[in-house]
Design an enzyme around this catalytic site. Sequence first.
Site, PDB file in Angstrom:
ATOM      1  N   CYS A  93       0.822  -1.211   0.000  1.00 31.63           N
ATOM      2  CA  CYS A  93       0.000   0.000   0.000  1.00 31.63           C
ATOM      3  C   CYS A  93       0.856   1.262   0.000  1.00 31.63           C
ATOM      4  O   CYS A  93       0.357   2.348  -0.316  1.00 31.63           O
ATOM      5  CB  CYS A  93      -0.935   0.002   1.209  1.00 31.63           C
ATOM      6  N   GLN A 145       4.819  -6.569   8.744  1.00 35.32           N
ATOM      7  CA  GLN A 145       4.018  -7.028   7.618  1.00 35.32           C
ATOM      8  C   GLN A 145       4.823  -7.076   6.325  1.00 35.32           C
ATOM      9  O   GLN A 145       4.539  -7.887   5.439  1.00 35.32           O
ATOM     10  CB  GLN A 145       2.812  -6.106   7.448  1.00 35.32           C
ATOM     11  N   MET A 204       7.093   9.019  14.716  1.00 37.49           N
ATOM     12  CA  MET A 204       6.736   8.834  16.123  1.00 37.49           C
ATOM     13  C   MET A 204       5.225   8.708  16.300  1.00 37.49           C
ATOM     14  O   MET A 204       4.748   7.909  17.109  1.00 37.49           O
ATOM     15  CB  MET A 204       7.272   9.995  16.959  1.00 37.49           C
TER      16      MET A 204
END
Length: 361
Positions: free
Chosen positions: A50, A116, A196
């Site tokens: 993505c 992932q 962050m």
Amino acid sequence: MSLLVVGLSHRSAPVSVLERASLSVEAQTKLLQDTVAAEPASEGAVLATCNRIELYADVDKFHAGVAELSTLLAQHSGVGLEELTPYLYVHYEDRAVHHMFSVACGLDSMVVGEGQILGQIKDSLARAQETHTAGRLLNDLFQQALRVGKRAHSETGIDRAGQSLVTFGLEQLAAGTPVETWARGKKALVIGAGSMSSLSAATLVRAGVAEVVVANRTPDRAERLVRILSEGDATDVAARAVPMTSVPFELTRADVAVSCTGATGLVLTADMVAAGVEGRVETAPVVDLDAVAEEDARESAPPAQPSAEDGCPVDLSTVRPGFSVMGEAAVAGMDAATLEQHGAWAAGSAVDRRDAARGTG
């Protein structure tokens, strides 16, 4: 022969371009076939997620390889070459290997350390092997990248980087109860969409919050982070992006807020927090509509009529629904003999049985 990678990612292109350039599995397969059919390349592999689209190839000429791979990406993505070119990056030989290892470790991800990507690299290699476009160079590169990525996650704890501060805050909010128990059903507001903020949002999702709202000055980055959170493994968190102007309202809904931005001044002030608490929007209770409908049906239903076995002399089929056979409407128009029978029945054991059934004694 030399390794060449041409691609675009969240670091080089806006989310609108990444969305348009996304490749289906069929498009990736066709791209691989056309890559090895091109003159400069003998091997090819596509890494499509993505947040990135990268074409890896073993080429014999650098400039010709860059031109050919760029053209192929444009053709198969549907984005014109002139529009796509400003967002493309190129890595060659040792820099290409370094880039692949960084990707596998999660260092190049929007959420630093996310795991992932390892599965996506594995799928990319398997697709290239199935189409017979991965030779010795790309097989060795991708398999070594998987090993490097796994070691980085297991030996360095990179996927836990940056969580300490947010975890500590959640522990304080939980006040001694397990964080996962406290977080269940809670709504979180994350201000900012940088590295962050991404780590903070990922920590909140792992803790089990029900909703994460991301506010950022650049909508594309907020939407990109929301997509990552929504597509994460084993999570059903609701995530959405909002503009910075919505922060005051979102504070009235949030149970926890985290602000991580590059601003030099305060983004979340004490007055804003106080106003959010004062305008707190409580969650409406959950109403079981099926149960309400069932209760309404019970209340509106006519009372049960005595059956013929009770010995009532009244023809129950002639009694209007909603009226008791003990009432005035039931005896209206009776002849004397039937009225006498009804009176005896009403004063007899049938009434006692009825009262006993109702619990009145």
